[in-house]
Design an enzyme around this catalytic site. Sequence first.
Site, PDB file in Angstrom:
ATOM      1  N   ARG A   1      -9.506  -2.033  10.036  1.00  0.00           N
ATOM      2  CA  ARG A   1      -9.206  -3.476  10.126  1.00  0.00           C
ATOM      3  C   ARG A   1      -8.933  -3.797  11.593  1.00  0.00           C
ATOM      4  NH1 ARG A   1      -4.270  -4.559   6.523  1.00  0.00           N
ATOM      5  NH2 ARG A   1      -5.753  -4.537   4.809  1.00  0.00           N
TER       6      ARG A   1
ATOM      7  N   ARG B   1       1.658  -7.498  12.135  1.00  0.00           N
ATOM      8  CA  ARG B   1       0.200  -7.414  11.926  1.00  0.00           C
ATOM      9  C   ARG B   1      -0.560  -8.457  12.744  1.00  0.00           C
ATOM     10  NH1 ARG B   1      -0.885  -4.962   6.733  1.00  0.00           N
ATOM     11  NH2 ARG B   1       0.665  -3.333   6.433  1.00  0.00           N
TER      12      ARG B   1
ATOM     13  N   LYS C   1       5.810  -3.823   6.534  1.00  0.00           N
ATOM     14  CA  LYS C   1       4.863  -4.684   7.243  1.00  0.00           C
ATOM     15  C   LYS C   1       5.492  -6.038   7.570  1.00  0.00           C
ATOM     16  CE  LYS C   1       1.768  -4.671   3.890  1.00  0.00           C
ATOM     17  NZ  LYS C   1       0.711  -5.032   2.918  1.00  0.00           N
TER      18      LYS C   1
ATOM     19  N   LYS D   1       4.391 -10.108   9.006  1.00  0.00           N
ATOM     20  CA  LYS D   1       3.234 -10.983   9.216  1.00  0.00           C
ATOM     21  C   LYS D   1       3.627 -12.300   9.889  1.00  0.00           C
ATOM     22  CE  LYS D   1       0.598  -9.003   5.470  1.00  0.00           C
ATOM     23  NZ  LYS D   1      -0.050  -9.180   4.164  1.00  0.00           N
TER      24      LYS D   1
ATOM     25  N   CYS E   1      -9.347 -10.942  -3.684  1.00  0.00           N
ATOM     26  CA  CYS E   1      -9.143  -9.805  -2.787  1.00  0.00           C
ATOM     27  C   CYS E   1     -10.264  -8.797  -3.008  1.00  0.00           C
ATOM     28  CB  CYS E   1      -7.799  -9.164  -3.059  1.00  0.00           C
ATOM     29  SG  CYS E   1      -7.774  -8.269  -4.628  1.00  0.00           S
TER      30      CYS E   1
ATOM     31  N   CYS F   1     -10.415  -0.326  -2.930  1.00  0.00           N
ATOM     32  CA  CYS F   1      -8.951  -0.383  -2.858  1.00  0.00           C
ATOM     33  C   CYS F   1      -8.313   0.620  -3.814  1.00  0.00           C
ATOM     34  CB  CYS F   1      -8.448  -1.784  -3.180  1.00  0.00           C
ATOM     35  SG  CYS F   1      -6.653  -1.838  -3.108  1.00  0.00           S
TER      36      CYS F   1
ATOM     37  N   CYS G   1      -4.266  -6.635  -8.156  1.00  0.00           N
ATOM     38  CA  CYS G   1      -2.976  -6.029  -8.507  1.00  0.00           C
ATOM     39  C   CYS G   1      -1.890  -6.953  -7.970  1.00  0.00           C
ATOM     40  CB  CYS G   1      -2.862  -4.612  -7.931  1.00  0.00           C
ATOM     41  SG  CYS G   1      -2.358  -4.558  -6.205  1.00  0.00           S
TER      42      CYS G   1
ATOM     43  N   CYS H   1      -3.105  -9.642  -2.292  1.00  0.00           N
ATOM     44  CA  CYS H   1      -3.897  -9.811  -1.067  1.00  0.00           C
ATOM     45  C   CYS H   1      -4.793 -11.045  -1.113  1.00  0.00           C
ATOM     46  CB  CYS H   1      -4.742  -8.572  -0.809  1.00  0.00           C
ATOM     47  SG  CYS H   1      -3.764  -7.072  -0.773  1.00  0.00           S
TER      48      CYS H   1
HETATM   49 FE1  SRM Z   1      -3.357  -6.457   1.364  1.00  0.00          FE
HETATM   50  C1  SRM Z   1      -2.390  -3.306   0.646  1.00  0.00           C
HETATM   51  C2  SRM Z   1      -6.567  -5.526   1.375  1.00  0.00           C
HETATM   52  C3  SRM Z   1      -4.155  -9.412   2.754  1.00  0.00           C
HETATM   53  C4  SRM Z   1      -0.285  -7.694   0.456  1.00  0.00           C
HETATM   54  N1  SRM Z   1      -4.298  -4.700   1.109  1.00  0.00           N
HETATM   55  C5  SRM Z   1      -3.720  -3.491   0.856  1.00  0.00           C
HETATM   56  C6  SRM Z   1      -4.752  -2.363   0.922  1.00  0.00           C
HETATM   57  C7  SRM Z   1      -4.797  -1.850   2.323  1.00  0.00           C
HETATM   58  C8  SRM Z   1      -4.548  -1.232  -0.094  1.00  0.00           C
HETATM   59  C9  SRM Z   1      -3.750  -0.035   0.353  1.00  0.00           C
HETATM   60  O1  SRM Z   1      -2.578  -0.180   0.762  1.00  0.00           O
HETATM   61  O2  SRM Z   1      -4.287   1.065   0.287  1.00  0.00           O
HETATM   62  C10 SRM Z   1      -6.033  -3.177   0.559  1.00  0.00           C
HETATM   63  C11 SRM Z   1      -7.349  -2.585   1.054  1.00  0.00           C
HETATM   64  C12 SRM Z   1      -8.496  -3.034   0.189  1.00  0.00           C
HETATM   65  C13 SRM Z   1      -9.806  -2.727   0.786  1.00  0.00           C
HETATM   66  O3  SRM Z   1     -10.488  -1.820   0.256  1.00  0.00           O
HETATM   67  O4  SRM Z   1     -10.205  -3.377   1.752  1.00  0.00           O
HETATM   68  C14 SRM Z   1      -5.644  -4.555   1.065  1.00  0.00           C
HETATM   69  N2  SRM Z   1      -5.032  -7.243   2.076  1.00  0.00           N
HETATM   70  C15 SRM Z   1      -6.285  -6.748   1.905  1.00  0.00           C
HETATM   71  C16 SRM Z   1      -7.349  -7.728   2.361  1.00  0.00           C
HETATM   72  C17 SRM Z   1      -8.577  -7.071   2.970  1.00  0.00           C
HETATM   73  C18 SRM Z   1      -7.722  -8.618   1.164  1.00  0.00           C
HETATM   74  C19 SRM Z   1      -8.946  -9.478   1.319  1.00  0.00           C
HETATM   75  O5  SRM Z   1      -9.630  -9.590   0.313  1.00  0.00           O
HETATM   76  O6  SRM Z   1      -9.193 -10.066   2.369  1.00  0.00           O
HETATM   77  C20 SRM Z   1      -6.498  -8.575   3.332  1.00  0.00           C
HETATM   78  C21 SRM Z   1      -6.483  -7.986   4.708  1.00  0.00           C
HETATM   79  C22 SRM Z   1      -5.634  -8.769   5.613  1.00  0.00           C
HETATM   80  C23 SRM Z   1      -5.703  -8.363   7.052  1.00  0.00           C
HETATM   81  O7  SRM Z   1      -6.752  -8.554   7.647  1.00  0.00           O
HETATM   82  O8  SRM Z   1      -4.682  -7.894   7.561  1.00  0.00           O
HETATM   83  C24 SRM Z   1      -5.116  -8.427   2.709  1.00  0.00           C
HETATM   84  N3  SRM Z   1      -2.369  -8.220   1.649  1.00  0.00           N
HETATM   85  C25 SRM Z   1      -2.940  -9.368   2.115  1.00  0.00           C
HETATM   86  C26 SRM Z   1      -2.115 -10.492   1.797  1.00  0.00           C
HETATM   87  C27 SRM Z   1      -2.457 -11.949   2.084  1.00  0.00           C
HETATM   88  C28 SRM Z   1      -1.998 -12.399   3.419  1.00  0.00           C
HETATM   89  O9  SRM Z   1      -1.376 -11.652   4.175  1.00  0.00           O
HETATM   90  O10 SRM Z   1      -2.243 -13.567   3.724  1.00  0.00           O
HETATM   91  C29 SRM Z   1      -1.005 -10.002   1.119  1.00  0.00           C
HETATM   92  C30 SRM Z   1       0.135 -10.834   0.482  1.00  0.00           C
HETATM   93  C31 SRM Z   1       1.051 -11.406   1.457  1.00  0.00           C
HETATM   94  C32 SRM Z   1       2.242 -10.514   1.676  1.00  0.00           C
HETATM   95  O11 SRM Z   1       2.136  -9.597   2.467  1.00  0.00           O
HETATM   96  O12 SRM Z   1       3.250 -10.707   0.983  1.00  0.00           O
HETATM   97  C33 SRM Z   1      -1.176  -8.570   1.040  1.00  0.00           C
HETATM   98  N4  SRM Z   1      -1.612  -5.628   0.713  1.00  0.00           N
HETATM   99  C34 SRM Z   1      -0.488  -6.324   0.354  1.00  0.00           C
HETATM  100  C35 SRM Z   1       0.481  -5.383  -0.156  1.00  0.00           C
HETATM  101  C36 SRM Z   1       1.906  -5.706  -0.664  1.00  0.00           C
HETATM  102  C37 SRM Z   1       2.894  -5.770   0.412  1.00  0.00           C
HETATM  103  C38 SRM Z   1       4.313  -5.905  -0.079  1.00  0.00           C
HETATM  104  O13 SRM Z   1       5.028  -6.775   0.438  1.00  0.00           O
HETATM  105  O14 SRM Z   1       4.721  -5.167  -0.973  1.00  0.00           O
HETATM  106  C39 SRM Z   1      -0.139  -4.107  -0.116  1.00  0.00           C
HETATM  107  C40 SRM Z   1       0.470  -2.764  -0.569  1.00  0.00           C
HETATM  108  C41 SRM Z   1       1.529  -2.266   0.340  1.00  0.00           C
HETATM  109  O15 SRM Z   1       1.701  -2.683   1.472  1.00  0.00           O
HETATM  110  O16 SRM Z   1       2.225  -1.369  -0.128  1.00  0.00           O
HETATM  111  C42 SRM Z   1      -1.458  -4.312   0.439  1.00  0.00           C
HETATM  112 FE1  SF4 Z   2      -6.032  -3.956  -3.497  1.00  0.00          FE
HETATM  113 FE2  SF4 Z   2      -4.138  -5.106  -4.892  1.00  0.00          FE
HETATM  114 FE3  SF4 Z   2      -4.638  -5.887  -2.418  1.00  0.00          FE
HETATM  115 FE4  SF4 Z   2      -6.361  -6.479  -4.275  1.00  0.00          FE
HETATM  116  S1  SF4 Z   2      -4.254  -7.194  -4.237  1.00  0.00           S
HETATM  117  S2  SF4 Z   2      -6.862  -5.604  -2.267  1.00  0.00           S
HETATM  118  S3  SF4 Z   2      -6.232  -4.732  -5.597  1.00  0.00           S
HETATM  119  S4  SF4 Z   2      -3.847  -3.937  -2.989  1.00  0.00           S
END
Ligand code: SRM
Ligand code: SF4
Length: 570
Positions: free
Chosen positions: A84, A154, A215, A217, A434, A440, A479, A483
Site C-alpha cells: 500500500r 497512516r 493504527k 488515521k 472492501c 484479505c 468483516c 474497510c
Molecule cells: Fe482496512 C485490515 C483493506 C480501509 C479498518 N484492511 C485490513 C487488511 C490489511 C487485512 C489485514 O489486516 O490483514 C485488508 C487488506 C485487504 C486486501 O487484500 O487488500 C484491509 N482497508 C483495506 C482497504 C484496501 C479496503 C478497500 O477496499 O479499499 C482500505 C485501505 C486503506 C488504505 O489505503 O490505507 C482499508 N480499513 C479501512 C477503513 C476505512 C477508512 O480508513 O476510511 C477502515 C475503517 C476505519 C477505521 O479504521 O476504523 C479499516 N482494516 C481495518 C481494520 C480494523 C481496525 C480497528 O480499529 O480495529 C483492520 C484489522 C486490524 O487493523 O486489525 C483492517
Molecule cells: Fe478484509 Fe474485513 Fe477489511 Fe474487508 S473489512 S478488507 S474483509 S479486513
Amino acid sequence: MSDSNNDNNLIVEGKHADNERLKLESNYLRGTIVEDLADRITGGFTPDNYQLIRTHGMYQQDDRDIRAERQKQKLEPLHNVMLRARMPGGIIKPEQWLAIDKFADDYTSYGSIRLTTRQTFQFHGVLKPNIKLMHQTLNSIGIDSIATAGDVNRNVLCTSNPVESELHQEAYEWATKISEHLLPQTKAYAEIWLDAEKVETTEEPILGKSYLPRKFKTTVVVPPKNDIDVHANDMNFVAIAENGKLVGFNLLVGGGLAMTHGDKSTYPRKADDFGFLPLDKTLDVAAAVVTVQRDWGNRVNRKNAKTKYTLDRVGIDTFKAEVEKRAGVKFTESRPYEFTSRGDDFGWIEGFDGKHHLTLFVENGRLLDFLNKPLKTGVAEIAKVHKGDFRMTANQNLIIAGVDTADKAQIEKLARDHGLLDNISNQRLNSMACVAFPTCPLAMAEAERYLPGLVTDVETILKKHDVADDHVILRVTGCPNGCGRAMLAEIGLVGKGPGKYNMYLGGNQAGTRVPKLYQENVDETSILTIIDELVARWSNERNEGEAFGDFTIRAGIVAEVKVSKRDFHD
Ligand code: SRM
Ligand code: SF4
C-alpha cells in the site's frame, strides 16, 4: 506518568499485548526482516516480521481461493505481499502512474492496481524475490510506502475535488506536511528496501519507541464535501476559509468504524468536535493529539486501543485539555461549516483556475483489464498524454485533474474507448465494497466480488418503486473491521460468514451518523427481500426529498445512534 494519572484512568494497567513487545524489541522497526528476506525456503516472514513489515506498508497474504487446494497438496500457502503506497491527498503524476502500471503487469500475480478507500493504491500478489525491486522501483519515481500500515499515523487523506483550486491546494499542502511531520524517524525503510547506509535511530520524538498503541488515521477536509469520511478517522482537520483563503481548522478527534462481532466493548464511533485552531498551530496540535493517544491509548487490549476508546475512557474534556497543554493552544469555538455530501462528482467539472477535471467511476477501485473493459490499459493510455495529474479519491475512484480545454476531447475519447466513462446509475456511483476475498485474510464473507451483482438487483428494486434516479448509500464490508465504511452507510452490510451479513440501517448522506443493526445473519436472498420492502415503504411514505437513511429513522425502523457507546448495542 504519575500514579495520580492512573487514578484518573488515563493508563490501562495489565499485561501488554504481544505487539508491544515486538515493536519495542524491533530496533525501530528493523526486526530481522533482512534475514527473513534472504530465506528463500519459505515465501513468508516469521510471525514478528509478519507484523513489522506492515509499518513498511506491506501485508503478507495468500490467495484464499487456492489455499485449501495447496494444503491438500501439502504445499505451503502461496505467500506474497500486498503493498500500500503512501500518497497524502492521493495525488500521483502520469509518469509515476505509468511506472506503477508496468510494475503491476510485470510483478503482481493479479495484474491489477487497486484504488483504496484511503486515497492510495495497492499491489496484490508480489512474491518475496520481487519485494526489494518493488520498493526500489517506487523510490525511483518518488513514491514510498512508509507507515501506510501498522501502529503509526497512516496515509493522510485530503478532499479530492479540485474545483476550489486555491483552497484545495492549500489543504493538500497541509495534508502532506502533516504526513511528513508524523512519519516515523527511523531509517529502517531505506536501509532494508533501498540498501541505504545504516543510520542508528536514537529516538522517535512523536511516535515513541513502541510507536502507537494502534493504527491512527488523519484527514484534511474541505467542506461542504465529506468525501474522505471524517468520522472514520482519529484526527480530522476541517478547513475553514475566509474570502477563499485558509485561516485555520476545526479539529475533530476520535472517529473509527471497526468492531468485533459479539464484543460490545467495540463499536463504530463518530469523531468529537474539539474546536477551532489557527493555521500556525496545525503541526503542534497534530503531534499533541498523537502523543496523547500514544501515552494514554490502551496497550493491553488491542481491540480497545484506538483513539475513540481512549476518548470514551478518559473523557473528551480531559483528552482535549491535555492536547491544549501539549500544543500550547486554546481551542476556540468551532467555526460554522456543513457537510452536505460524500460522493465524488462524476464527469467533467471546471475549476476556478479554468482547468478541467474528469472524475471516473472505478467499481471497487479495481483497475484491471476486464473482458471488453480494459480499464487499466485505459488509464495508462491517458497517462501517456495527460499533462496534469491524477487524484485518487477516498471512494476508490480516479480524477484526471488539470486538463486544458484543448486536451479535453482526447482524454474523454480515451476514457470512453476503454470503458471508463460508461453510463452508470446513481445507485452504483454511491455503492462501495472492501476487498475481502480472495486476498484479505480476515474476510468472513465476499464484498468486492458480491457488490456489482447486488447493485444490479438494487437498481431493479429502485426502478420497481419509481425511485430509479435516487440512490441509497450502500456499502458492503467482508468483516466487522469496516474497510468499506459500511458503518457510515444508509444500508451497511457487514460480513458474518460465507454468504451471510449483518444489515445496518440509518446512516445519512453526509456521513455524519452511524447506522444501527436491523437484522443479523441475513443471506443474499433475504437481503434483497428486505431492501425491496424497505424501498417500497420509503417510496410511498417519505417526505419530499427525504433520504433513505433519514426515513428509516423517522419511520421508527431503527433507532438513531446518537452516542455510540450508549446507543449502538442497546
Ligand atoms: Fe482496512 C485490515 C483493506 C480501509 C479498518 N484492511 C485490513 C487488511 C490489511 C487485512 C489485514 O489486516 O490483514 C485488508 C487488506 C485487504 C486486501 O487484500 O487488500 C484491509 N482497508 C483495506 C482497504 C484496501 C479496503 C478497500 O477496499 O479499499 C482500505 C485501505 C486503506 C488504505 O489505503 O490505507 C482499508 N480499513 C479501512 C477503513 C476505512 C477508512 O480508513 O476510511 C477502515 C475503517 C476505519 C477505521 O479504521 O476504523 C479499516 N482494516 C481495518 C481494520 C480494523 C481496525 C480497528 O480499529 O480495529 C483492520 C484489522 C486490524 O487493523 O486489525 C483492517
Ligand atoms: Fe478484509 Fe474485513 Fe477489511 Fe474487508 S473489512 S478488507 S474483509 S479486513
